[in-house]
Design a protein around this motif. Sequence first.
Motif, PDB file in Angstrom:
ATOM      1  N   GLU A   8       0.849  -1.188   0.000  1.00 41.89           N
ATOM      2  CA  GLU A   8       0.000   0.000   0.000  1.00 41.89           C
ATOM      3  C   GLU A   8       0.883   1.235   0.000  1.00 41.89           C
ATOM      4  OE1 GLU A   8      -2.972  -0.040   3.044  1.00 41.89           O
ATOM      5  OE2 GLU A   8      -3.550  -2.093   2.588  1.00 41.89           O
ATOM      6  N   ILE A   9       0.381   2.273  -0.640  1.00 42.20           N
ATOM      7  CA  ILE A   9       1.134   3.520  -0.734  1.00 42.20           C
ATOM      8  C   ILE A   9       0.149   4.679  -0.560  1.00 42.20           C
ATOM      9  CG2 ILE A   9       0.951   3.699  -3.245  1.00 42.20           C
ATOM     10  CD1 ILE A   9       3.956   4.556  -3.146  1.00 42.20           C
ATOM     11  N   LEU A  10       0.605   5.742   0.046  1.00 42.87           N
ATOM     12  CA  LEU A  10      -0.255   6.889   0.285  1.00 42.87           C
ATOM     13  C   LEU A  10      -0.652   7.587  -1.012  1.00 42.87           C
ATOM     14  CD1 LEU A  10       1.578   8.562   3.305  1.00 42.87           C
ATOM     15  CD2 LEU A  10      -0.520   7.218   3.379  1.00 42.87           C
ATOM     16  N   ASN A  11      -1.895   7.999  -1.095  1.00 42.96           N
ATOM     17  CA  ASN A  11      -2.344   8.761  -2.262  1.00 42.96           C
ATOM     18  C   ASN A  11      -1.552  10.051  -2.409  1.00 42.96           C
ATOM     19  OD1 ASN A  11      -4.256   6.928  -3.105  1.00 42.96           O
ATOM     20  ND2 ASN A  11      -5.908   7.883  -1.972  1.00 42.96           N
ATOM     21  N   ASP A  12      -1.117  10.628  -1.305  1.00 48.59           N
ATOM     22  CA  ASP A  12      -0.333  11.870  -1.369  1.00 48.59           C
ATOM     23  C   ASP A  12       0.906  11.694  -2.247  1.00 48.59           C
ATOM     24  OD1 ASP A  12      -2.148  12.949   0.376  1.00 48.59           O
ATOM     25  OD2 ASP A  12      -0.828  12.898   2.122  1.00 48.59           O
ATOM     26  N   LEU A  13       1.565  10.559  -2.105  1.00 52.50           N
ATOM     27  CA  LEU A  13       2.763  10.306  -2.910  1.00 52.50           C
ATOM     28  C   LEU A  13       2.388  10.085  -4.370  1.00 52.50           C
ATOM     29  CD1 LEU A  13       5.873   9.665  -3.037  1.00 52.50           C
ATOM     30  CD2 LEU A  13       5.160   7.292  -2.905  1.00 52.50           C
ATOM     31  N   VAL A  14       1.390   9.265  -4.599  1.00 56.61           N
ATOM     32  CA  VAL A  14       0.982   8.925  -5.961  1.00 56.61           C
ATOM     33  C   VAL A  14       0.512  10.160  -6.727  1.00 56.61           C
ATOM     34  CG1 VAL A  14      -0.657   7.571  -7.326  1.00 56.61           C
ATOM     35  CG2 VAL A  14       0.401   6.575  -5.305  1.00 56.61           C
ATOM     36  N   LEU A  21       6.176   9.600 -13.261  1.00 60.82           N
ATOM     37  CA  LEU A  21       5.525   8.305 -13.108  1.00 60.82           C
ATOM     38  C   LEU A  21       6.567   7.206 -12.874  1.00 60.82           C
ATOM     39  CD1 LEU A  21       2.765   8.505 -15.858  1.00 60.82           C
ATOM     40  CD2 LEU A  21       2.444   8.589 -13.382  1.00 60.82           C
ATOM     41  N   LYS A  22       7.718   7.331 -13.510  1.00 61.36           N
ATOM     42  CA  LYS A  22       8.783   6.351 -13.332  1.00 61.36           C
ATOM     43  C   LYS A  22       9.265   6.326 -11.885  1.00 61.36           C
ATOM     44  CE  LYS A  22      11.749   5.673 -16.586  1.00 61.36           C
ATOM     45  NZ  LYS A  22      12.876   5.705 -17.536  1.00 61.36           N
ATOM     46  N   ALA A  23       9.429   7.494 -11.280  1.00 62.90           N
ATOM     47  CA  ALA A  23       9.875   7.573  -9.892  1.00 62.90           C
ATOM     48  C   ALA A  23       8.810   7.008  -8.948  1.00 62.90           C
ATOM     49  CB  ALA A  23      10.211   9.013  -9.519  1.00 62.90           C
ATOM     50  N   LYS A  24       7.548   7.305  -9.220  1.00 66.23           N
ATOM     51  CA  LYS A  24       6.464   6.768  -8.387  1.00 66.23           C
ATOM     52  C   LYS A  24       6.425   5.244  -8.471  1.00 66.23           C
ATOM     53  CE  LYS A  24       3.668  10.886  -9.072  1.00 66.23           C
ATOM     54  NZ  LYS A  24       2.446  11.452  -9.681  1.00 66.23           N
ATOM     55  N   GLY A  25       6.583   4.707  -9.677  1.00 68.17           N
ATOM     56  CA  GLY A  25       6.598   3.262  -9.856  1.00 68.17           C
ATOM     57  C   GLY A  25       7.778   2.615  -9.160  1.00 68.17           C
ATOM     58  N   LEU A  26       8.946   3.251  -9.250  1.00 65.84           N
ATOM     59  CA  LEU A  26      10.123   2.716  -8.584  1.00 65.84           C
ATOM     60  C   LEU A  26       9.920   2.692  -7.074  1.00 65.84           C
ATOM     61  CD1 LEU A  26      12.987   1.636  -8.498  1.00 65.84           C
ATOM     62  CD2 LEU A  26      13.807   3.994  -8.647  1.00 65.84           C
ATOM     63  N   LYS A  50      19.687  -0.099 -16.327  1.00 61.61           N
ATOM     64  CA  LYS A  50      20.423   0.643 -15.304  1.00 61.61           C
ATOM     65  C   LYS A  50      20.220   2.151 -15.439  1.00 61.61           C
ATOM     66  CE  LYS A  50      24.033  -2.666 -14.279  1.00 61.61           C
ATOM     67  NZ  LYS A  50      25.473  -2.935 -14.237  1.00 61.61           N
ATOM     68  N   SER A  51      20.255   2.647 -16.659  1.00 62.26           N
ATOM     69  CA  SER A  51      20.145   4.092 -16.879  1.00 62.26           C
ATOM     70  C   SER A  51      18.793   4.636 -16.422  1.00 62.26           C
ATOM     71  CB  SER A  51      20.372   4.409 -18.358  1.00 62.26           C
ATOM     72  OG  SER A  51      20.220   5.776 -18.598  1.00 62.26           O
ATOM     73  N   GLY A  52      17.719   3.995 -16.845  1.00 65.21           N
ATOM     74  CA  GLY A  52      16.387   4.459 -16.463  1.00 65.21           C
ATOM     75  C   GLY A  52      16.133   4.336 -14.973  1.00 65.21           C
ATOM     76  N   THR A  53      16.616   3.235 -14.397  1.00 63.74           N
ATOM     77  CA  THR A  53      16.456   3.033 -12.955  1.00 63.74           C
ATOM     78  C   THR A  53      17.257   4.073 -12.179  1.00 63.74           C
ATOM     79  OG1 THR A  53      16.115   0.664 -13.313  1.00 63.74           O
ATOM     80  CG2 THR A  53      16.704   1.351 -11.086  1.00 63.74           C
ATOM     81  N   THR A  54      18.472   4.352 -12.641  1.00 60.54           N
ATOM     82  CA  THR A  54      19.309   5.358 -11.981  1.00 60.54           C
ATOM     83  C   THR A  54      18.649   6.730 -12.017  1.00 60.54           C
ATOM     84  OG1 THR A  54      21.325   4.145 -12.511  1.00 60.54           O
ATOM     85  CG2 THR A  54      21.570   6.497 -12.031  1.00 60.54           C
ATOM     86  N   THR A  55      18.068   7.093 -13.145  1.00 60.12           N
ATOM     87  CA  THR A  55      17.389   8.391 -13.272  1.00 60.12           C
ATOM     88  C   THR A  55      16.250   8.503 -12.266  1.00 60.12           C
ATOM     89  OG1 THR A  55      17.940   8.513 -15.628  1.00 60.12           O
ATOM     90  CG2 THR A  55      16.110   9.883 -14.861  1.00 60.12           C
ATOM     91  N   ALA A  56      15.422   7.479 -12.187  1.00 61.42           N
ATOM     92  CA  ALA A  56      14.285   7.501 -11.248  1.00 61.42           C
ATOM     93  C   ALA A  56      14.779   7.489  -9.806  1.00 61.42           C
ATOM     94  CB  ALA A  56      13.364   6.316 -11.510  1.00 61.42           C
TER      95      ALA A  56
END
Length: 92
Positions: A8-14, A21-26, A50-56
């Motif tokens: 579960e994750i807080l709606n405030d964060l989402v 969206l990438k950072a929220k998913g990570l 690695k690149s996309g994950t590092t950015t997020a």
Amino acid sequence: MKANFRTEILNDLVQKSDLSLKAKGLFLVLTSLDNDISFDKVVRLSKDGKSGTTTALHELESKGFVRRIRERGINGQMKGQNWELDVHGSLV
């Protein structure tokens, strides 16, 4: 067989408009891993590489949602990392 629990994750964060969206998913993936977090494991769980994950990850770190604390051995070599997660972004 490992039980599948909900994450579960807080709606405030989402609903934060200053996070991609990438950072929220990570962040959601990181919270699902309990204490078993490693960068390589996170990379394997996504097609972003690695690149996309590092950015997020850098985005989450800069906003205070994630902090990685690097552990070093006696000789100074990297021994591992501890990851701190905060749904409120107060790790800055």
